[in-house]
Design a protein around this motif. Structure first.
Motif, PDB file in Angstrom:
ATOM      1  N   GLU A 118       0.970  -1.155  -0.136  1.00  0.00           N
ATOM      2  CA  GLU A 118      -0.155  -0.014  -0.026  1.00  0.00           C
ATOM      3  C   GLU A 118       0.792   1.430  -0.044  1.00  0.00           C
ATOM      4  N   ASN A 119       0.399   2.282  -0.895  1.00  0.00           N
ATOM      5  CA  ASN A 119       1.173   3.642  -0.978  1.00  0.00           C
ATOM      6  C   ASN A 119       0.451   4.642  -0.386  1.00  0.00           C
ATOM      7  N   GLY A 120       1.017   5.785   0.040  1.00  0.00           N
ATOM      8  CA  GLY A 120       0.251   7.052   0.294  1.00  0.00           C
ATOM      9  C   GLY A 120      -0.458   7.104   1.874  1.00  0.00           C
ATOM     10  N   VAL A 121       0.197   6.416   2.519  1.00  0.00           N
ATOM     11  CA  VAL A 121      -0.404   6.542   3.895  1.00  0.00           C
ATOM     12  C   VAL A 121       0.314   7.710   4.769  1.00  0.00           C
ATOM     13  N   VAL A 122      -0.492   8.557   5.293  1.00  0.00           N
ATOM     14  CA  VAL A 122       0.209   9.759   5.885  1.00  0.00           C
ATOM     15  C   VAL A 122      -0.051   9.538   7.341  1.00  0.00           C
ATOM     16  N   ALA A 123       1.093   9.473   8.029  1.00  0.00           N
ATOM     17  CA  ALA A 123       1.166   9.351   9.544  1.00  0.00           C
ATOM     18  C   ALA A 123       2.420  10.083   9.838  1.00  0.00           C
ATOM     19  N   ALA A 124       2.305  10.563  11.280  1.00  0.00           N
ATOM     20  CA  ALA A 124       3.662  11.099  11.704  1.00  0.00           C
ATOM     21  C   ALA A 124       4.785  10.121  11.786  1.00  0.00           C
ATOM     22  N   GLY A 137      14.485  17.752   8.444  1.00  0.00           N
ATOM     23  CA  GLY A 137      14.681  17.579   9.919  1.00  0.00           C
ATOM     24  C   GLY A 137      13.420  17.816  10.898  1.00  0.00           C
ATOM     25  N   GLY A 138      13.851  18.189  12.230  1.00  0.00           N
ATOM     26  CA  GLY A 138      12.896  18.167  13.326  1.00  0.00           C
ATOM     27  C   GLY A 138      12.740  16.436  13.795  1.00  0.00           C
ATOM     28  N   SER A 139      12.239  16.766  15.051  1.00  0.00           N
ATOM     29  CA  SER A 139      12.129  15.597  15.738  1.00  0.00           C
ATOM     30  C   SER A 139      10.845  14.674  15.436  1.00  0.00           C
ATOM     31  N   SER A 140       9.943  15.341  14.679  1.00  0.00           N
ATOM     32  CA  SER A 140       8.845  14.637  14.273  1.00  0.00           C
ATOM     33  C   SER A 140       8.407  15.339  12.687  1.00  0.00           C
ATOM     34  N   ILE A 141       7.974  14.356  11.745  1.00  0.00           N
ATOM     35  CA  ILE A 141       7.417  14.791  10.636  1.00  0.00           C
ATOM     36  C   ILE A 141       6.049  14.362  10.730  1.00  0.00           C
ATOM     37  N   PRO A 142       5.269  15.577  10.793  1.00  0.00           N
ATOM     38  CA  PRO A 142       4.002  15.082  11.049  1.00  0.00           C
ATOM     39  C   PRO A 142       3.001  14.440  10.091  1.00  0.00           C
ATOM     40  N   ASN A 143       3.388  14.933   8.706  1.00  0.00           N
ATOM     41  CA  ASN A 143       2.674  14.486   7.689  1.00  0.00           C
ATOM     42  C   ASN A 143       3.212  13.409   6.610  1.00  0.00           C
ATOM     43  N   PHE A 144       4.300  12.728   7.019  1.00  0.00           N
ATOM     44  CA  PHE A 144       5.083  11.740   6.342  1.00  0.00           C
ATOM     45  C   PHE A 144       4.341  10.878   5.459  1.00  0.00           C
ATOM     46  N   VAL A 145       4.731  10.845   4.312  1.00  0.00           N
ATOM     47  CA  VAL A 145       3.873   9.761   3.250  1.00  0.00           C
ATOM     48  C   VAL A 145       4.683   8.456   3.417  1.00  0.00           C
ATOM     49  N   HIS A 146       3.890   7.624   3.716  1.00  0.00           N
ATOM     50  CA  HIS A 146       4.612   6.157   3.848  1.00  0.00           C
ATOM     51  C   HIS A 146       4.280   5.571   2.468  1.00  0.00           C
ATOM     52  N   ASN A 147       5.274   4.822   1.972  1.00  0.00           N
ATOM     53  CA  ASN A 147       4.866   4.087   0.652  1.00  0.00           C
ATOM     54  C   ASN A 147       5.490   2.472   1.004  1.00  0.00           C
TER      55      ASN A 147
END
Length: 225
Positions: free
Chosen positions: A130-136, A146-156
């Motif tokens: 599955e592609n395109g799941v948006v999760a921190a 950078g940054g300690s968290s990527i809030p809208n990271f797209v998981h593919n």
């Protein structure tokens, strides 16, 4: 093939995520196929514990190339891009073709394995991504801004289901004949809420090493390549 053992909680995992993007941006890099095996988050694959045990994965992130070698990093932020690219230079004795469709929450796939030469001990693995799941995503690297968290990271490339045994279904010995084609019809359940799916098929030899791998979007026909 890169199997990326990862998790949304894992701060160093964006190193491999960036590495996969870097590989795909290389000339010919689109032929390197990634499979993200998640742990400890909403995208976790039910059999990932067995997979980690089989391939000796003891930490996150870990990248396994062709189920045979560890993907090496060159820094806290970057992977050795040349390592998977070198694997594209191999001549493989088998080819793969995929034709798939979706009906409701079921994905149907016809996978063909073509043999240039007689073989022995080959197994077929077919999985659904599955592609395109948006999760921190937790992040300890300088990648993705950078940054300690990527809030809208797209998981593919998220491994969601397996049409076969995750370590492979044996291809009948009498089908592993030079000039011949082995064909099998398979099905797997998928979330009806997603429309961005890929089927990945790969052949492993008697040692478990990936011999060849192919990917096709669900609903498309990918011929031998």
């Amino acid at each position: 093939m890169i199997e990326d053992y990862t998790g949304a909680w894992c701060g160093w995992c964006p190193r491999i995520s960036q590495g996969i993007i870097d590989v795909h941006n290389m000339s010919g890099g689109e032929d390197v196929i990634a499979v993200a095996v998640h742990n400890g988050d909403a995208m976790a694959f039910p059999l990932e514990t067995q997979m980690r045990s089989q391939f000796g994965v003891t930490g996150f992130p870990t990248g396994i190339l062709n189920r045979d070698a560890r993907w090496a990093s060159v820094s806290g932020d970057a992977m050795n891009i040349g390592q998977p690219m070198q694997l594209l230079n191999r001549v493989t004795p088998v080819g793969l073709a995929i034709n798939s469709s979706v009906s409701g929450s079921t994905v149907n796939a016809t996978v063909k394995v073509g043999f240039d030469l007689d073989q022995i001990g080959m197994k077929l693995v077919v999985v659904l991504l599955e592609n395109g799941v948006v999760a921190a995503q937790t992040n300890y690297t300088s990648n993705f801004g950078g940054g300690s968290s990527i809030p809208n990271f797209v998981h593919n490339d998220i491994l969601r289901a397996s049409f076969t045994d995750i370590f492979g279904d044996a291809i009948p010995a009498d089908q592993q004949v030079g000039g011949g084609v082995y064909s099998v019809d398979l099905s797997a359940s998928a979330s009806a809420n997603s429309t961005d799916w890929d089927v990945v098929a790969f052949v492993v030899d008697a040692t478990g090493e990936v011999v060849n791998v192919q990917k096709a979007a669900v609903g498309t026909n990918k011929d031998f390549d």
